[in-house]
Design a protein around this motif. Structure first.
Motif, PDB file in Angstrom:
ATOM      1  N   LEU A 243      -3.043  43.807  -0.463  1.00 25.48           N
ATOM      2  CA  LEU A 243      -3.400  45.104   0.119  1.00 25.48           C
ATOM      3  C   LEU A 243      -3.598  44.947   1.811  1.00 25.48           C
ATOM      4  O   LEU A 243      -3.372  45.923   2.321  1.00 25.48           O
ATOM      5  CB  LEU A 243      -4.501  45.880  -0.472  1.00 25.48           C
ATOM      6  N   GLU A 244      -4.310  43.750   1.927  1.00 27.81           N
ATOM      7  CA  GLU A 244      -4.372  43.664   3.414  1.00 27.81           C
ATOM      8  C   GLU A 244      -3.377  43.682   4.270  1.00 27.81           C
ATOM      9  O   GLU A 244      -3.043  44.174   5.185  1.00 27.81           O
ATOM     10  CB  GLU A 244      -5.191  42.168   3.643  1.00 27.81           C
ATOM     11  N   MET A 245      -2.049  43.181   3.644  1.00 28.38           N
ATOM     12  CA  MET A 245      -0.641  43.036   4.382  1.00 28.38           C
ATOM     13  C   MET A 245      -0.169  44.431   4.289  1.00 28.38           C
ATOM     14  O   MET A 245       0.212  44.925   5.563  1.00 28.38           O
ATOM     15  CB  MET A 245       0.007  42.047   3.703  1.00 28.38           C
TER      16      MET A 245
ATOM     17  N   GLY B  33      -4.629  40.643  -5.290  1.00 34.28           N
ATOM     18  CA  GLY B  33      -4.649  41.671  -4.911  1.00 34.28           C
ATOM     19  C   GLY B  33      -5.160  41.986  -3.424  1.00 34.28           C
ATOM     20  O   GLY B  33      -4.397  42.824  -2.616  1.00 34.28           O
ATOM     21  N   HIS B  34      -6.324  41.382  -3.255  1.00 37.46           N
ATOM     22  CA  HIS B  34      -6.814  41.574  -1.870  1.00 37.46           C
ATOM     23  C   HIS B  34      -6.026  41.262  -0.476  1.00 37.46           C
ATOM     24  O   HIS B  34      -5.820  41.940   0.211  1.00 37.46           O
ATOM     25  CB  HIS B  34      -8.065  40.957  -1.566  1.00 37.46           C
ATOM     26  N   ASP B  35      -5.164  40.275  -0.767  1.00 40.94           N
ATOM     27  CA  ASP B  35      -4.335  39.806   0.451  1.00 40.94           C
ATOM     28  C   ASP B  35      -3.223  40.457   0.450  1.00 40.94           C
ATOM     29  O   ASP B  35      -2.854  40.948   1.562  1.00 40.94           O
ATOM     30  CB  ASP B  35      -4.216  38.386   0.270  1.00 40.94           C
TER      31      ASP B  35
ATOM     32  N   ARG C  69      -2.244  46.429   7.070  1.00 44.20           N
ATOM     33  CA  ARG C  69      -2.014  46.097   8.299  1.00 44.20           C
ATOM     34  C   ARG C  69      -0.470  46.588   8.797  1.00 44.20           C
ATOM     35  O   ARG C  69      -0.209  47.119   9.791  1.00 44.20           O
ATOM     36  CB  ARG C  69      -2.070  44.489   8.476  1.00 44.20           C
TER      37      ARG C  69
ATOM     38  N   MET D 190      -6.240  51.794  -5.462  1.00 42.96           N
ATOM     39  CA  MET D 190      -5.708  52.877  -4.060  1.00 42.96           C
ATOM     40  C   MET D 190      -5.382  52.008  -3.126  1.00 42.96           C
ATOM     41  O   MET D 190      -5.933  51.059  -2.462  1.00 42.96           O
ATOM     42  CB  MET D 190      -7.052  53.602  -3.819  1.00 42.96           C
TER      43      MET D 190
ATOM     44  N   LYS E  80      -3.959  52.234   0.866  1.00 41.09           N
ATOM     45  CA  LYS E  80      -3.515  53.296   1.955  1.00 41.09           C
ATOM     46  C   LYS E  80      -2.413  52.703   2.919  1.00 41.09           C
ATOM     47  O   LYS E  80      -2.501  52.184   3.939  1.00 41.09           O
ATOM     48  CB  LYS E  80      -5.046  53.041   3.009  1.00 41.09           C
TER      49      LYS E  80
END
Lengths: 448, 160
Positions: free
Chosen positions: A381-383, A377-379, A386, A202, A204
């Motif tokens: 999604l972080e981008m 994937g973490h980075d 943001r 998911m 956002k």
């Protein structure tokens, strides 16, 4: 949404959001734009539904969404795959709620037991005499579960157009189908099978950020330095042992220099489709798997087998909302749930007739790169998240897509360019603008 | 330690959870035997880690990479860092093979992870395979079954 206060978006509003080298941030943040995307873009284009191997037997079904529209993919009694709106024509109840199953010869609504053939046609209504002389037979509801406008099965991949009329499948996708073809041709039997359920991740953020990122070749060495760069560092510290650990084959190429990605090349096709990795890609250097080339040679002859395997396309976008990795047999479906909410489902497929080690590597790729637990994937999604938050800033309302922009670009024919161009993103917005507005009032005047 | 008592096995599980909660990841890595795997299936009651997707199926190279990344200067999704918290039920000791020095425990946990204003909880069952090596208990394998493994998640950044 500041500059677009009109109660209803017009053709001019949409056209004004896409200016070649830049797009207005409302394309990512506006609820009105999202609603219009669902009503127009995801209705007028061909959208991925599923793979036929998800519903191999008669009565097998699988539920998903085309944009915000709930649909059922089902294998009908004639063996064809149908796509139906997942809504009882009576009260609107979803006919199928589980992700997959077998319904036998008919669907039966769990609320009032209206029943339907697996092509949607009404079979029976209990206590039917209650509808005598009511005019029910004149309604659209009495016909049954409504199928989508059109369905096309391309080598096992099921696409649907919600609109009853519109662009044809082959005209819409054109030569971009070569990427799916190459993925399927990599099976010695020319056939894929889905391997297990998809990863469900998911986000956002707006769905278009994900689609754009698939051909964004200037982010891996930056956003993924923490994973790919650290992998290289640990491998160095271990004295560069061979064979390289799987993480080195799969994650480390993300650290390739800009020149590598420039040389990869980008190809764009009309209607928003395109791919990275024209000449080679980060998937080119995987170790050979014993027995695979032999099986391919036996199936296709050596020349053709080499031709198939020499194609190492990286990410192919099938506009609007999927990405296919041929050499990995992966498909990612970006399902827009709102202007700032996107569900990403990442599927993998077995190359029927190929050694298991290929599927094992594919499953590894999927979890290492695209899982909610993936350090890569973490980075990403972080981008995205943001950006979704940053775009609310009123200090600057335009998003820049200008890398290697040549002005007055023509997307109506195929083009191959430097692998770091943002042309594919501009190509997507060209198609976005056209399919958003093609059925809108005032479209003809605006085009003049 | 010769043969560990049931209490010692249970203490190991508690101590492992505490290491993760306190961010003592390097110490946590030292618990592992070199050929161990941390497995988090994607499908309920999944039996195969190889030919279908999992959330995690990580060897020591990947786990080391995961831990080192957490400390990196350009680990953007960890600016600011996540924190986690395990609440664990008393583990069941399912297997005690003293001759082989191998032990299996089954532990229900609630796992909470937080970063910035977001916090989420996962209910899970952890299966630990432990081995007695040179008088010390080590982690041979760990399997984490999320109760809702088939749900859509945002980032899960630390280790449930």
């Amino acid at each position: 949404m500041a500059p677009y206060q009109s109660p209803k978006l017009t053709v001019q509003d949409i056209a004004g959001m896409v200016q070649g080298h830049q797009v207005h941030r409302d394309v990512y943040t506006s609820e009105k734009v999202y609603r219009l995307e669902m009503r127009n873009l995801f209705t007028n284009t061909w959208v991925f539904v599923g793979h036929e191997s998800q519903t191999p037997k008669k009565g097998d079904y699988y539920t998903t969404q085309i944009g915000d529209q709930p649909v059922i993919q089902v294998r009908h009694s004639d063996g064809e795959v149908k796509v139906l709106n997942n809504r009882c024509p009576h009260k609107g109840t979803k006919i199928a709620i589980d992700r997959e199953g077998n319904t036998g010869k008919f669907f039966r609504c769990p609320y009032h037991a209206w029943s339907f053939k697996t092509d949607g046609c009404l079979l029976a209504i209990p206590l039917k005499k209650g509808y005598e002389d009511t005019g029910l037979h004149q309604t659209e509801n009495v016909k049954g579960i409504k199928p989508v406008g059109a369905v096309y099965n391309h080598r096992g991949f099921i696409f649907a157009r919600l609109a009853e009329e519109g662009i044809g499948f082959e005209e819409f996708f054109g030569d971009s189908l070569s990427s799916i073809d190459n993925m399927v041709d990599r099976s010695p039997e020319g056939r894929l099978e889905v391997a297990g359920p998809p990863l469900r991740y998911m986000h956002k953020c707006n769905w278009k950020m994900l689609v754009e990122n698939q051909t964004d070749t200037c982010h891996p060495m930056v956003a993924h330095e923490s994973s790919a760069g650290t992998a290289v560092k640990i491998w160095d510290e271990l004295g560069n042992p061979e064979p390289r650990p799987p993480a080195m084959q799969i994650i480390a190429p993300f650290m390739s220099p800009y020149e590598f990605f420039e040389d990869m090349g980008i190809r764009t096709w009309p209607n928003g489709h395109g791919h990275t990795g024209v000449n080679m890609s980060i998937h080119s250097d995987y170790s050979a798997i014993p027995g695979y080339f032999e099986a391919m040679t036996q199936a296709y002859g050596e020349d053709r087998a080499k031709e198939i395997l020499d194609e190492n396309r990286h990410n192919t976008i099938y506009f609007p909302s999927i990405m296919v990795k041929g050499p990995i047999q992966q498909l990612r479906n970006f399902i827009p749930l709102g202007p700032n909410k996107t569900l990403v489902e990442s599927y993998i497929y077995r190359l029927v007739g190929a050694p298991d080690e290929l599927l094992s590597r594919t499953a590894m790729y999927n979890r290492m790169i695209n899982a909610p637990t993936s350090i890569v994937g973490h980075d990403d999604l972080e981008m995205y998240e943001r950006a979704q938050e940053g775009l609310m800033s009123n200090g600057l309302e335009w998003v820049n897509l200008q890398r290697l922009f040549e002005g007055n670009e023509d997307f109506s024919s195929e083009a191959v360019e430097n692998g770091t161009t943002e042309r594919q993103m501009r190509n997507q917005f060209d198609a976005w603008s056209r399919f958003m507005t093609s059925t809108m009032e005032g479209h003809a005047e605006a085009a003049e | 330690m010769s043969a560990p008592s049931k209490d010692q096995l249970i203490d190991f599980i508690y101590e492992e959870a505490r290491m993760l909660d306190e961010g003592r990841f390097s110490e946590w890595l030292d618990l592992w035997l070199p050929d161990g795997h941390y497995w988090m299936p994607l499908d309920y009651k999944q039996t195969d880690p190889h030919l279908v997707t999992s959330l995690l199926y990580e060897d020591m190279f990947m786990l080391k990479l995961r831990v080192e990344r957490l400390n990196g200067a350009r680990t953007f999704s960890q600016k600011p860092k996540s924190r986690c918290h395990h609440v664990i039920q008393r583990p069941f000791v399912d297997e005690m093979d003293e001759a082989e020095g191998t032990f299996v425990t089954n532990t229900s946990m609630h796992y909470v992870e937080t970063r910035l204003d977001e916090q989420f909880m996962l209910a899970l069952t952890a299966t630990h395979s432990l081995k007695l090596v040179d008088g010390a208990l080590r982690l041979a394998n760990k399997r984490v079954d999320l109760l809702n493994s088939d749900a859509a998640f945002g980032n899960i950044q630390l280790l449930p």
